[in-house]
Design an enzyme around this catalytic site. Structure first.
Site, PDB file in Angstrom:
ATOM      1  CE  LYS A 196      -4.250   1.404  -0.158  1.00 34.21           C
ATOM      2  NZ  LYS A 196      -5.095   1.010  -1.289  1.00 34.21           N
ATOM      3  CB  SER A 391      -7.907   1.284  -3.010  1.00 33.24           C
ATOM      4  OG  SER A 391      -7.641   1.278  -1.626  1.00 33.24           O
TER       5      SER A 391
END
Length: 591
Positions: A196, A391
């Site tokens: 991430k 996401s």
């Protein structure tokens, strides 16, 4: 005397204000009139010209001033993907249209790499009608050439050239700047979310090994798709293609001809001989062209049976934010309300949700996710992924019955993070501003006169971990995958659509037309249906003025920043995130 001065000043203000309002309305009316669709006649022996005189977008814009440059009054027409695909389908069956001419020299373009893939696939299908597709340009960018490679014949100006160098994805890092400004950033992300990387530009000076790994795999996968399609279309060996690309051997016109990238070097006036050889009749020596946008305006909705069952297209285009509203963002409550409306509409038998989003607010994403769950319980739901559905964009997709992605879609990024910008040192050291105060409880002061306390950090981290657990569990449920498998492919890692198919994040590769066909099939509609787009265009003075305000501010900022405008928007978007977010900032675009 003072009264006279005050009166004259007030009178002057009224006159100037009236003039400005009048000028504003003239300004708006001219811009809106210039951006309206023009009605054109389509004559026999016409050639459909794709010249990028309009911007091809993933979704219709909800901005009442979309496509208007408020500083110059010039308009840039926008054409949604659905209308473009519908126009090409109609043109294939239209006896007046003899073929397609790709002449990509307009000021518009294509807003997203995956749209290139879908338009290219639509042109492949158009060719099955037996009609021609030819391409001509003075120079070809990589994106233009990828689209042109679908053509039967490709022509290039004798002194022209090409860009054929492969894909690259670069990240700009701001840690050094933040350090100079004494701005401190605190990041909160689960240990498992090593991929991430949205936070990395603010805490590192170069890519982490995990981010480098995922981005290298992504550009390799996407380039394999692009170069593979070109190799197949042009009959070029893949090993030879690699050598040509690595050594930049196709930049000049004669090099493009030598290696089979183009078929002939011509000046544009010589294209008349090409059209004559293809059997197109001219009108006194002139050929009739109709642009894709003009032709699309002639292709109306299917109104053969206004009461027919419907397949609804709902758009989720942009960054996901909290609340209600319209514009370039996806407002969680607004999109949820649209989904609820189509769920209650008895004429709607199936729904295609077109997702083109990097994610955003975790809370807003969950609001949308819940409505997707309710919708799927009553009607077939197909998700069609655009250039990116990552996401939060993936989170709102996972409840669907079927997920279809383009091979060039950027998806996955199943992960969350929180980021806090602490300006206290910058205020003190750069501006001489300090903060002091009182508080009722040990943790009630949040980045006021002191840094975050261990208790406050623990509280934020609990929220981040909770959202990540919810995210992965919901993906497991929606995709019918064991949670252990989800955790293996999560961690915030991004995937191309083609790679996402292999690991089970999507069900198939294809575009919007594929998704619509699946929706029709799952609803058992046969041939008796019509496709409707669920769009809302805010109207009224308030909506126009709000849009004008944003457009003017963006235009002034762009005039100052120039080429740095994209970087500025990326930073502003990232730093605008509040609370815990599901967000992936990365794009890989063909130049």
């Amino acid at each position: 005397m003072n009264f006279v001065k005050t009166f004259l000043a007030g009178l002057l203000a009224v006159v100037v204000g009236t003039f400005l309002v009048f000028f504003l309305w003239i300004f708006l009316l001219l811009g809106i009139a210039g951006s309206m669709e023009k009605s054109v006649a389509v004559y026999p022996e016409s050639i459909l010209k794709i010249d990028f005189s309009e911007m091809l977008t993933d979704a219709p814009s909800s901005d009442p001033l979309a496509g208007i440059d408020v500083m110059t009054l010039q308009s840039m027409p926008q054409l949604s993907l659905f209308k473009a695909l519908r126009a090409l389908e109609a043109a294939a069956a239209d006896d007046r249209i003899k073929g397609v001419y790709l002449r990509m020299n307009g000021a518009g373009g294509i807003a997203g790499t995956a749209l290139l893939e879908e338009l290219r696939a639509a042109l492949e299908e158009f060719k099955q009608s037996g009609k021609f597709v030819v391409a001509y340009n003075e120079t070809y960018s990589q994106g233009q050439y990828y689209l042109a490679s679908v053509a039967d014949r490709i022509y290039l100006q004798p002194e022209g050239g090409m860009d054929w160098s492969g894909l690259a994805s670069n990240v700009t890092f701001y840690k050094g700047l933040l350090d100079k400004l004494d701005l401190n950033v605190e990041v909160f992300r689960p240990t498992a979310c090593q991929y991430k990387s949205a936070v990395e530009p603010f805490i590192l000076e170069k890519m982490s090994p995990a981010n480098r790994e995922q981005m290298q795999a992504l550009v390799n996968s996407m380039w394999a798709t692009i170069s593979g399609d070109v190799c197949a279309a042009r009959g070029i060996d893949s090993v030879e293609m690699r050598r040509i690309t690595d050594n930049l051997e196709v930049t000049l016109a004669d090099e493009a001809l030598k290696y089979g990238f183009v078929d002939e070097l011509l000046y544009e006036d010589q294209m008349e001989d090409v059209f004559a050889g293809l059997g197109v009749e001219s009108d006194g020596g002139d050929y009739r062209f109709v642009t894709l946008g003009e032709y699309a305006s002639q292709v109306g909705a299917d109104l053969k049976n206004i009461s027919a069952d419907q397949v609804a297209i709902v758009y989720a285009d942009g960054q996901i934010v909290d609340g209600e509203g319209y514009g370039k963002e996806i407002y969680g409550n607004t999109l949820a309300a649209k989904l609820a409306d189509v769920r209650r509409n008895e004429q709607v038998k199936a729904v295609v949700v077109r997702v083109n989003s990097p994610g955003g607010s975790a809370l807003a994403s969950d609001v949308i996710w819940r409505e997707m769950e309710l919708l799927r319980a009553e009607k077939p739901v197909i998700v069609s992924m655009g250039s990116y559905a990552a996401s939060g964009g993936y989170y709102i997709s996972c409840p669907a019955d079927v997920i279809v992605a383009d091979r060039l879609t950027l998806t996955g990024s199943i992960g969350v993070f929180g980021m806090i910008l602490d300006p206290r040192d910058a205020l003190k050291n750069k501006l001489g501003i300090t903060i002091d105060g009182v508080q009722s409880n040990a943790s009630s002061d949040f980045l006021g006169k002191g840094p975050l306390t261990p208790v406050q950090r623990a509280m934020i981290m609990r929220g981040v971990d909770r959202v990540y657990t919810t995210f992965t569990n919901d993906v497991s449920k929606g995709r019918n995958l064991p949670i252990e498998r989800v955790l293996e492919i999560a961690g915030g890692r991004v995937w191309s659509g083609e790679d996402a198919l292999e690991i089970g994040l999507v069900d198939g590769c294809g575009g919007l037309k594929t998704a619509i066909a699946l929706a029709v099939d799952k609803a058992g509609l046969g041939d008796s249906y019509r496709v409707v787009e669920v769009t809302e265009q805010p109207t009224g003075l308030a909506a126009i003025l709000a849009s004008l305000n944003q457009s003017v501010r963006a235009a002034f900022t762009r005039s100052e920043l120039g080429d740095m405008m994209k970087e500025y928007e990326t930073v502003r978007e990232a730093l605008s995130q509040q609370g815990i977010v599901m967000y992936s900032p990365y794009r890989v675009e063909l130049r």
